[in-house]
Design an enzyme around this catalytic site. Structure first.
Site, PDB file in Angstrom:
ATOM      1  N   ARG A 141       5.700   4.606  17.457  1.00  0.00           N
ATOM      2  CA  ARG A 141       6.497   3.633  16.713  1.00  0.00           C
ATOM      3  C   ARG A 141       6.308   2.227  17.264  1.00  0.00           C
ATOM      4  O   ARG A 141       6.475   1.233  16.557  1.00  0.00           O
ATOM      5  CB  ARG A 141       7.978   4.044  16.755  1.00  0.00           C
ATOM      6  CG  ARG A 141       8.900   3.189  15.922  1.00  0.00           C
ATOM      7  CD  ARG A 141      10.200   3.924  15.592  1.00  0.00           C
ATOM      8  NE  ARG A 141      10.803   4.536  16.745  1.00  0.00           N
ATOM      9  CZ  ARG A 141      11.641   3.921  17.599  1.00  0.00           C
ATOM     10  NH1 ARG A 141      11.960   2.653  17.391  1.00  0.00           N
ATOM     11  NH2 ARG A 141      12.144   4.551  18.630  1.00  0.00           N
ATOM     12  N   TYR A 177       6.420  -8.926  -7.725  1.00  0.00           N
ATOM     13  CA  TYR A 177       6.311  -7.474  -7.662  1.00  0.00           C
ATOM     14  C   TYR A 177       7.714  -6.874  -7.773  1.00  0.00           C
ATOM     15  O   TYR A 177       8.671  -7.382  -7.176  1.00  0.00           O
ATOM     16  CB  TYR A 177       5.636  -7.064  -6.356  1.00  0.00           C
ATOM     17  CG  TYR A 177       5.706  -5.589  -6.065  1.00  0.00           C
ATOM     18  CD1 TYR A 177       5.136  -4.665  -6.937  1.00  0.00           C
ATOM     19  CD2 TYR A 177       6.350  -5.115  -4.927  1.00  0.00           C
ATOM     20  CE1 TYR A 177       5.207  -3.306  -6.676  1.00  0.00           C
ATOM     21  CE2 TYR A 177       6.423  -3.761  -4.659  1.00  0.00           C
ATOM     22  CZ  TYR A 177       5.851  -2.854  -5.540  1.00  0.00           C
ATOM     23  OH  TYR A 177       5.932  -1.518  -5.282  1.00  0.00           O
ATOM     24  N   LYS A 230      -3.600  -1.531  -1.387  1.00  0.00           N
ATOM     25  CA  LYS A 230      -4.370  -1.988  -2.529  1.00  0.00           C
ATOM     26  C   LYS A 230      -5.813  -2.340  -2.134  1.00  0.00           C
ATOM     27  O   LYS A 230      -6.558  -1.484  -1.708  1.00  0.00           O
ATOM     28  CB  LYS A 230      -3.651  -3.164  -3.188  1.00  0.00           C
ATOM     29  CG  LYS A 230      -2.147  -2.934  -3.402  1.00  0.00           C
ATOM     30  CD  LYS A 230      -1.828  -1.725  -4.242  1.00  0.00           C
ATOM     31  CE  LYS A 230      -0.378  -1.679  -4.735  1.00  0.00           C
ATOM     32  NZ  LYS A 230       0.648  -1.599  -3.696  1.00  0.00           N
ATOM     33  N   ASP A 281       2.724 -13.475  -0.646  1.00  0.00           N
ATOM     34  CA  ASP A 281       2.153 -12.157  -0.844  1.00  0.00           C
ATOM     35  C   ASP A 281       0.751 -12.372  -1.414  1.00  0.00           C
ATOM     36  O   ASP A 281       0.586 -12.829  -2.545  1.00  0.00           O
ATOM     37  CB  ASP A 281       3.022 -11.360  -1.824  1.00  0.00           C
ATOM     38  CG  ASP A 281       2.525  -9.937  -2.045  1.00  0.00           C
ATOM     39  OD1 ASP A 281       1.341  -9.665  -1.753  1.00  0.00           O
ATOM     40  OD2 ASP A 281       3.307  -9.104  -2.525  1.00  0.00           O
TER      41      ASP A 281
END
Length: 396
Positions: free
Chosen positions: A55, A108, A205, A180
Protein backbone atom coordinates in the site's frame (compact mmCIF):
# COMPACT_ATOMS: atom_id res chain seq x y z
CA UNK A 1 18.39 14.24 -23.56
CA UNK A 2 16.62 11.21 -25.02
CA UNK A 3 13.46 11.31 -27.09
CA UNK A 4 10.00 10.45 -25.81
CA UNK A 5 9.90 7.07 -27.57
CA UNK A 6 13.14 6.09 -25.80
CA UNK A 7 11.98 7.41 -22.42
CA UNK A 8 8.84 5.26 -22.59
CA UNK A 9 11.02 2.17 -22.58
CA UNK A 10 13.98 3.16 -20.41
CA UNK A 11 12.97 5.73 -17.79
CA UNK A 12 12.95 4.41 -14.21
CA UNK A 13 15.30 1.52 -14.89
CA UNK A 14 16.92 2.09 -11.51
CA UNK A 15 13.87 0.47 -9.88
CA UNK A 16 14.57 -2.80 -11.72
CA UNK A 17 17.18 -4.33 -9.43
CA UNK A 18 17.18 -7.66 -11.25
CA UNK A 19 19.06 -8.69 -14.38
CA UNK A 20 15.78 -9.16 -16.28
CA UNK A 21 15.36 -6.98 -19.35
CA UNK A 22 11.65 -6.69 -18.57
CA UNK A 23 10.91 -5.27 -15.12
CA UNK A 24 9.63 -8.07 -12.84
CA UNK A 25 6.24 -8.08 -11.18
CA UNK A 26 6.98 -7.62 -7.49
CA UNK A 27 4.00 -9.74 -6.43
CA UNK A 28 4.38 -9.36 -2.69
CA UNK A 29 2.42 -7.54 -0.02
CA UNK A 30 5.37 -6.91 2.30
CA UNK A 31 9.18 -6.81 2.38
CA UNK A 32 11.87 -8.03 4.75
CA UNK A 33 13.04 -5.33 7.15
CA UNK A 34 16.67 -4.26 7.35
CA UNK A 35 18.51 -5.14 10.54
CA UNK A 36 19.26 -1.43 10.84
CA UNK A 37 16.14 -0.03 12.52
CA UNK A 38 16.89 3.49 11.31
CA UNK A 39 16.66 2.25 7.72
CA UNK A 40 13.40 0.49 8.58
CA UNK A 41 11.96 3.72 9.96
CA UNK A 42 12.81 5.45 6.68
CA UNK A 43 11.11 2.68 4.71
CA UNK A 44 8.00 2.90 6.87
CA UNK A 45 7.63 6.68 6.63
CA UNK A 46 9.08 7.76 3.28
CA UNK A 47 6.52 8.52 0.58
CA UNK A 48 6.26 5.74 -2.03
CA UNK A 49 9.11 3.72 -0.54
CA UNK A 50 9.29 0.66 -2.79
CA UNK A 51 10.38 -1.90 -0.20
CA UNK A 52 8.11 -1.66 2.85
CA UNK A 53 4.47 -2.61 2.18
CA UNK A 54 2.43 -2.75 -1.02
CA UNK A 55 0.00 0.00 0.00
CA UNK A 56 3.02 2.30 0.54
CA UNK A 57 4.89 1.48 -2.65
CA UNK A 58 6.31 -1.13 -4.99
CA UNK A 59 9.32 -1.18 -7.36
CA UNK A 60 7.12 -1.88 -10.39
CA UNK A 61 4.88 1.07 -9.45
CA UNK A 62 7.93 3.28 -8.95
CA UNK A 63 9.17 2.67 -12.50
CA UNK A 64 5.72 3.39 -13.97
CA UNK A 65 5.56 6.63 -11.97
CA UNK A 66 9.03 7.68 -13.16
CA UNK A 67 7.98 7.25 -16.80
CA UNK A 68 4.80 9.27 -16.24
CA UNK A 69 6.65 12.10 -14.52
CA UNK A 70 9.03 12.22 -17.47
CA UNK A 71 6.18 12.24 -19.98
CA UNK A 72 4.32 15.05 -18.21
CA UNK A 73 7.45 17.06 -17.35
CA UNK A 74 6.76 17.03 -13.61
CA UNK A 75 9.05 16.37 -10.65
CA UNK A 76 7.20 13.28 -9.53
CA UNK A 77 4.16 11.09 -10.11
CA UNK A 78 2.00 8.58 -8.26
CA UNK A 79 0.14 5.62 -9.76
CA UNK A 80 -3.12 4.50 -8.17
CA UNK A 81 -5.73 1.78 -8.59
CA UNK A 82 -8.13 3.68 -10.89
CA UNK A 83 -8.57 7.00 -12.63
CA UNK A 84 -11.13 8.04 -10.01
CA UNK A 85 -8.73 7.12 -7.21
CA UNK A 86 -6.25 9.52 -8.82
CA UNK A 87 -8.83 12.28 -9.36
CA UNK A 88 -10.35 12.12 -5.88
CA UNK A 89 -7.03 11.80 -4.04
CA UNK A 90 -5.50 14.62 -6.10
CA UNK A 91 -8.39 17.00 -5.36
CA UNK A 92 -8.53 16.12 -1.65
CA UNK A 93 -4.83 16.99 -1.42
CA UNK A 94 -5.69 20.57 -2.47
CA UNK A 95 -9.03 21.46 -0.85
CA UNK A 96 -10.62 21.24 2.58
CA UNK A 97 -13.97 22.21 4.12
CA UNK A 98 -14.85 25.81 3.30
CA UNK A 99 -12.83 25.92 0.08
CA UNK A 100 -14.16 26.57 -3.43
CA UNK A 101 -13.41 24.98 -6.81
CA UNK A 102 -13.96 26.39 -10.29
CA UNK A 103 -14.48 23.76 -12.98
CA UNK A 104 -16.21 23.29 -16.32
CA UNK A 105 -19.71 22.07 -17.18
CA UNK A 106 -18.59 19.16 -19.33
CA UNK A 107 -16.63 16.55 -17.39
CA UNK A 108 -16.17 12.81 -17.09
CA UNK A 109 -19.28 11.50 -15.32
CA UNK A 110 -17.38 10.12 -12.33
CA UNK A 111 -15.66 13.45 -11.78
CA UNK A 112 -18.99 15.24 -12.08
CA UNK A 113 -20.52 12.94 -9.45
CA UNK A 114 -17.57 13.60 -7.11
CA UNK A 115 -17.99 17.37 -7.51
CA UNK A 116 -21.77 17.50 -7.27
CA UNK A 117 -22.44 14.98 -4.50
CA UNK A 118 -19.40 13.92 -2.51
CA UNK A 119 -17.62 17.25 -2.08
CA UNK A 120 -20.87 18.89 -0.97
CA UNK A 121 -20.94 16.51 1.99
CA UNK A 122 -17.56 17.90 3.05
CA UNK A 123 -18.55 21.55 2.62
CA UNK A 124 -16.45 22.16 -0.49
CA UNK A 125 -18.36 24.32 -2.99
CA UNK A 126 -17.99 24.05 -6.76
CA UNK A 127 -18.82 26.49 -9.58
CA UNK A 128 -19.39 25.13 -13.10
CA UNK A 129 -18.65 27.30 -16.14
CA UNK A 130 -18.56 26.99 -19.92
CA UNK A 131 -15.04 25.79 -20.68
CA UNK A 132 -15.06 27.62 -24.01
CA UNK A 133 -15.46 30.97 -22.22
CA UNK A 134 -12.18 32.07 -20.63
CA UNK A 135 -13.73 35.00 -18.83
CA UNK A 136 -16.30 32.70 -17.20
CA UNK A 137 -13.45 31.03 -15.31
CA UNK A 138 -12.10 34.41 -14.17
CA UNK A 139 -15.52 35.67 -13.06
CA UNK A 140 -16.20 32.49 -11.05
CA UNK A 141 -13.15 32.95 -8.80
CA UNK A 142 -13.97 33.70 -5.16
CA UNK A 143 -11.84 34.65 -2.17
CA UNK A 144 -11.86 31.01 -1.05
CA UNK A 145 -11.11 29.47 -4.48
CA UNK A 146 -8.27 26.98 -4.09
CA UNK A 147 -8.50 24.95 -7.30
CA UNK A 148 -9.29 25.37 -10.99
CA UNK A 149 -10.02 21.94 -12.43
CA UNK A 150 -10.32 21.34 -16.18
CA UNK A 151 -10.53 18.49 -18.67
CA UNK A 152 -9.51 18.99 -22.29
CA UNK A 153 -10.63 17.71 -24.70
CA UNK A 154 -13.79 17.18 -22.67
CA UNK A 155 -15.75 13.96 -22.34
CA UNK A 156 -17.80 13.33 -24.43
CA UNK A 157 -18.34 16.47 -26.55
CA UNK A 158 -14.66 17.25 -27.26
CA UNK A 159 -14.70 20.91 -26.28
CA UNK A 160 -11.29 22.48 -25.66
CA UNK A 161 -10.20 24.44 -22.60
CA UNK A 162 -7.54 27.12 -23.12
CA UNK A 163 -4.68 25.73 -21.03
CA UNK A 164 -2.43 28.77 -21.40
CA UNK A 165 -5.22 31.00 -20.07
CA UNK A 166 -5.98 28.66 -17.17
CA UNK A 167 -2.30 28.35 -16.26
CA UNK A 168 -1.84 32.12 -16.24
CA UNK A 169 -5.11 32.66 -14.35
CA UNK A 170 -4.03 30.27 -11.63
CA UNK A 171 -0.63 31.93 -11.29
CA UNK A 172 -2.22 35.40 -11.16
CA UNK A 173 -4.51 34.49 -8.27
CA UNK A 174 -2.31 31.95 -6.48
CA UNK A 175 -4.76 29.13 -7.26
CA UNK A 176 -3.71 25.56 -7.99
CA UNK A 177 -4.55 24.37 -11.52
CA UNK A 178 -5.28 20.76 -12.40
CA UNK A 179 -6.08 19.09 -15.73
CA UNK A 180 -7.37 15.65 -16.65
CA UNK A 181 -5.19 14.81 -19.66
CA UNK A 182 -6.71 11.39 -20.32
CA UNK A 183 -8.38 12.15 -23.66
CA UNK A 184 -5.31 13.81 -25.16
CA UNK A 185 -2.57 11.58 -23.69
CA UNK A 186 0.96 12.93 -23.15
CA UNK A 187 1.72 12.21 -26.81
CA UNK A 188 -0.75 14.84 -28.00
CA UNK A 189 -0.64 17.38 -25.17
CA UNK A 190 1.68 18.45 -22.34
CA UNK A 191 -0.22 20.73 -19.91
CA UNK A 192 2.95 21.71 -18.04
CA UNK A 193 4.03 23.59 -21.17
CA UNK A 194 1.14 25.97 -20.44
CA UNK A 195 1.76 26.49 -16.73
CA UNK A 196 -0.65 23.86 -15.37
CA UNK A 197 0.41 22.61 -11.91
CA UNK A 198 -1.03 19.09 -11.76
CA UNK A 199 -1.79 16.55 -14.49
CA UNK A 200 -4.12 13.57 -14.05
CA UNK A 201 -4.77 10.43 -16.07
CA UNK A 202 -7.03 7.46 -16.12
CA UNK A 203 -4.14 5.20 -17.06
CA UNK A 204 -6.73 2.56 -17.90
CA UNK A 205 -7.12 4.35 -21.22
CA UNK A 206 -4.34 5.39 -23.64
CA UNK A 207 -1.46 4.81 -21.24
CA UNK A 208 -2.34 1.14 -20.71
CA UNK A 209 -3.80 0.87 -24.17
CA UNK A 210 -5.03 -2.72 -24.15
CA UNK A 211 -8.24 -2.65 -22.06
CA UNK A 212 -6.80 -5.12 -19.57
CA UNK A 213 -6.04 -2.99 -16.51
CA UNK A 214 -7.41 -0.20 -14.35
CA UNK A 215 -5.06 2.48 -13.07
CA UNK A 216 -4.79 6.20 -12.42
CA UNK A 217 -1.93 8.66 -12.28
CA UNK A 218 -1.21 12.00 -10.61
CA UNK A 219 1.75 14.07 -11.82
CA UNK A 220 3.09 17.14 -10.00
CA UNK A 221 5.77 18.48 -7.67
CA UNK A 222 7.49 16.21 -5.16
CA UNK A 223 5.87 17.94 -2.19
CA UNK A 224 2.43 17.74 -3.73
CA UNK A 225 2.79 14.06 -4.70
CA UNK A 226 3.81 13.30 -1.12
CA UNK A 227 0.58 14.95 0.04
CA UNK A 228 -1.48 12.90 -2.44
CA UNK A 229 0.34 9.74 -1.37
CA UNK A 230 -0.55 10.34 2.30
CA UNK A 231 -4.24 10.59 1.40
CA UNK A 232 -4.14 7.59 -0.92
CA UNK A 233 -2.38 5.63 1.82
CA UNK A 234 -5.36 5.91 4.16
CA UNK A 235 -8.02 5.81 1.43
CA UNK A 236 -6.53 2.56 0.10
CA UNK A 237 -6.09 3.37 -3.59
CA UNK A 238 -2.85 1.42 -4.14
CA UNK A 239 -2.21 0.05 -7.63
CA UNK A 240 -1.63 -3.71 -7.75
CA UNK A 241 1.82 -4.89 -8.93
CA UNK A 242 0.35 -6.87 -11.84
CA UNK A 243 -1.67 -3.91 -13.14
CA UNK A 244 1.43 -1.75 -12.76
CA UNK A 245 3.41 -4.24 -14.84
CA UNK A 246 0.69 -4.21 -17.50
CA UNK A 247 0.86 -0.41 -17.49
CA UNK A 248 4.63 -0.51 -18.01
CA UNK A 249 4.16 -2.91 -20.91
CA UNK A 250 1.46 -0.73 -22.45
CA UNK A 251 3.42 2.51 -22.20
CA UNK A 252 6.30 1.09 -24.21
CA UNK A 253 4.17 1.32 -27.35
CA UNK A 254 2.23 4.46 -26.38
CA UNK A 255 3.83 6.77 -28.95
CA UNK A 256 3.39 4.45 -31.92
CA UNK A 257 -0.16 3.48 -30.88
CA UNK A 258 -1.35 7.05 -30.45
CA UNK A 259 0.18 8.18 -33.75
CA UNK A 260 -1.67 5.39 -35.59
CA UNK A 261 -4.86 6.18 -33.68
CA UNK A 262 -4.57 9.90 -34.53
CA UNK A 263 -4.26 9.05 -38.22
CA UNK A 264 -7.22 6.65 -38.17
CA UNK A 265 -9.43 9.10 -36.26
CA UNK A 266 -8.77 11.97 -38.67
CA UNK A 267 -9.61 9.84 -41.68
CA UNK A 268 -12.76 8.52 -40.03
CA UNK A 269 -13.79 12.05 -39.04
CA UNK A 270 -13.37 13.18 -42.66
CA UNK A 271 -15.63 10.31 -43.73
CA UNK A 272 -18.31 11.33 -41.22
CA UNK A 273 -18.14 15.01 -42.17
CA UNK A 274 -19.60 14.32 -45.64
CA UNK A 275 -21.95 11.45 -44.81
CA UNK A 276 -25.68 12.25 -45.19
CA UNK A 277 -26.55 10.18 -42.11
CA UNK A 278 -24.43 12.35 -39.83
CA UNK A 279 -25.80 15.66 -38.54
CA UNK A 280 -22.60 16.73 -36.75
CA UNK A 281 -19.04 15.50 -36.44
CA UNK A 282 -16.98 16.62 -33.46
CA UNK A 283 -13.26 16.11 -33.88
CA UNK A 284 -10.59 18.54 -32.78
CA UNK A 285 -8.45 17.73 -35.82
CA UNK A 286 -11.09 18.97 -38.28
CA UNK A 287 -11.04 22.63 -39.41
CA UNK A 288 -14.82 22.59 -38.85
CA UNK A 289 -14.33 22.19 -35.09
CA UNK A 290 -15.23 25.56 -33.49
CA UNK A 291 -11.96 25.54 -31.51
CA UNK A 292 -9.70 24.09 -34.19
CA UNK A 293 -7.14 26.92 -33.92
CA UNK A 294 -6.92 26.60 -30.13
CA UNK A 295 -6.54 22.84 -30.43
CA UNK A 296 -3.70 23.36 -32.89
CA UNK A 297 -1.95 25.72 -30.48
CA UNK A 298 -1.94 23.37 -27.52
CA UNK A 299 -2.14 19.88 -29.06
CA UNK A 300 0.19 17.91 -31.31
CA UNK A 301 -2.51 15.52 -32.58
CA UNK A 302 -6.27 15.17 -32.63
CA UNK A 303 -6.45 12.01 -30.46
CA UNK A 304 -8.60 8.98 -31.20
CA UNK A 305 -11.73 10.47 -29.64
CA UNK A 306 -14.56 11.85 -31.71
CA UNK A 307 -18.30 12.23 -31.38
CA UNK A 308 -20.98 12.15 -34.03
CA UNK A 309 -24.65 13.02 -34.00
CA UNK A 310 -26.80 10.89 -36.27
CA UNK A 311 -29.73 12.41 -38.15
CA UNK A 312 -33.22 12.56 -36.70
CA UNK A 313 -35.85 15.31 -36.77
CA UNK A 314 -36.85 14.50 -33.19
CA UNK A 315 -35.04 13.25 -30.10
CA UNK A 316 -37.00 10.01 -30.38
CA UNK A 317 -35.93 9.43 -33.98
CA UNK A 318 -32.32 10.38 -33.29
CA UNK A 319 -32.25 7.91 -30.38
CA UNK A 320 -33.76 5.20 -32.59
CA UNK A 321 -31.15 5.84 -35.29
CA UNK A 322 -28.31 5.76 -32.77
CA UNK A 323 -29.55 2.41 -31.48
CA UNK A 324 -29.81 1.11 -35.04
CA UNK A 325 -26.20 2.08 -35.78
CA UNK A 326 -24.96 0.45 -32.58
CA UNK A 327 -26.79 -2.78 -33.37
CA UNK A 328 -25.28 -3.03 -36.86
CA UNK A 329 -21.63 -2.23 -36.11
CA UNK A 330 -19.36 -5.27 -36.33
CA UNK A 331 -15.79 -3.99 -35.87
CA UNK A 332 -16.62 -1.27 -33.34
CA UNK A 333 -17.61 -2.75 -29.98
CA UNK A 334 -20.39 -1.15 -27.93
CA UNK A 335 -18.46 -0.89 -24.68
CA UNK A 336 -17.46 1.70 -22.11
CA UNK A 337 -13.91 3.05 -21.76
CA UNK A 338 -11.54 4.27 -24.47
CA UNK A 339 -7.95 4.47 -25.61
CA UNK A 340 -7.37 0.79 -26.36
CA UNK A 341 -6.06 -0.85 -29.51
CA UNK A 342 -9.63 -1.84 -30.37
CA UNK A 343 -12.27 0.63 -31.56
CA UNK A 344 -15.20 1.27 -29.21
CA UNK A 345 -18.45 3.22 -29.44
CA UNK A 346 -20.97 4.22 -26.76
CA UNK A 347 -24.22 6.16 -26.47
CA UNK A 348 -23.39 8.90 -23.90
CA UNK A 349 -27.01 9.82 -23.11
CA UNK A 350 -27.54 6.22 -21.92
CA UNK A 351 -24.17 5.76 -20.24
CA UNK A 352 -24.41 9.08 -18.37
CA UNK A 353 -28.03 8.41 -17.38
CA UNK A 354 -27.33 7.65 -13.73
CA UNK A 355 -25.07 10.71 -13.29
CA UNK A 356 -26.77 13.47 -15.32
CA UNK A 357 -30.37 14.64 -15.41
CA UNK A 358 -31.85 16.09 -18.62
CA UNK A 359 -30.65 19.62 -17.85
CA UNK A 360 -27.11 18.47 -17.06
CA UNK A 361 -26.96 16.44 -20.27
CA UNK A 362 -28.09 19.48 -22.24
CA UNK A 363 -25.51 21.79 -20.65
CA UNK A 364 -22.82 19.22 -21.39
CA UNK A 365 -23.92 18.99 -25.03
CA UNK A 366 -25.10 15.38 -24.75
CA UNK A 367 -27.92 14.64 -27.20
CA UNK A 368 -30.01 11.50 -27.83
CA UNK A 369 -28.40 11.05 -31.25
CA UNK A 370 -24.80 11.38 -30.04
CA UNK A 371 -22.32 8.53 -30.26
CA UNK A 372 -18.85 8.76 -28.69
CA UNK A 373 -16.19 6.90 -30.60
CA UNK A 374 -12.77 5.72 -29.46
CA UNK A 375 -10.77 4.83 -32.57
CA UNK A 376 -8.30 1.97 -32.35
CA UNK A 377 -5.42 0.76 -34.50
CA UNK A 378 -7.37 -1.45 -36.91
CA UNK A 379 -7.02 -0.80 -40.65
CA UNK A 380 -8.80 2.43 -41.55
CA UNK A 381 -10.59 0.88 -44.53
CA UNK A 382 -12.24 -1.66 -42.22
CA UNK A 383 -13.30 1.06 -39.78
CA UNK A 384 -14.85 3.21 -42.50
CA UNK A 385 -16.60 0.21 -44.08
CA UNK A 386 -18.09 -0.79 -40.74
CA UNK A 387 -19.73 2.59 -40.23
CA UNK A 388 -20.71 2.81 -43.87
CA UNK A 389 -22.88 -0.29 -43.59
CA UNK A 390 -24.17 0.64 -40.12
CA UNK A 391 -25.33 4.09 -41.27
CA UNK A 392 -27.19 2.80 -44.33
CA UNK A 393 -30.95 3.32 -44.32
CA UNK A 394 -31.32 5.79 -41.44
CA UNK A 395 -34.65 7.65 -41.32
CA UNK A 396 -35.33 11.26 -40.42
Amino acid sequence: MSHLETDLIHLGREFNESKAVVTPIYQTSTYLADADLSAYIVAATEAKHPHFYQRHGNPTNSQAAAILAGLEKTEDALVLATGMAAISSAILAVVKAGDHIVTQQSLYSGTMLFFKEFLADYEVSVSFVDQKDNEAFAKAIQDNTKLIYVETPSNPNLDITDLAFIGALGKEHGITTMVDNTFASPINQTPRDFGIDIVLHSATKYLGGHSDLTAGAVCGSKDYIKSVWRRALVLGGALSPFDSWLLLRGMKTLAMRVKQINSNALQLANFFSTHPGIKYTGYVGLPSHPQFELANRQMRGGTGMLCIEVIGDSEEQAYKNAQQVLSKLQVFANAASLGGVESLVVHPASMWGSHHDKTQKSSAGITMGMLRISVGIEHIEDLVADFEQALAGLSR
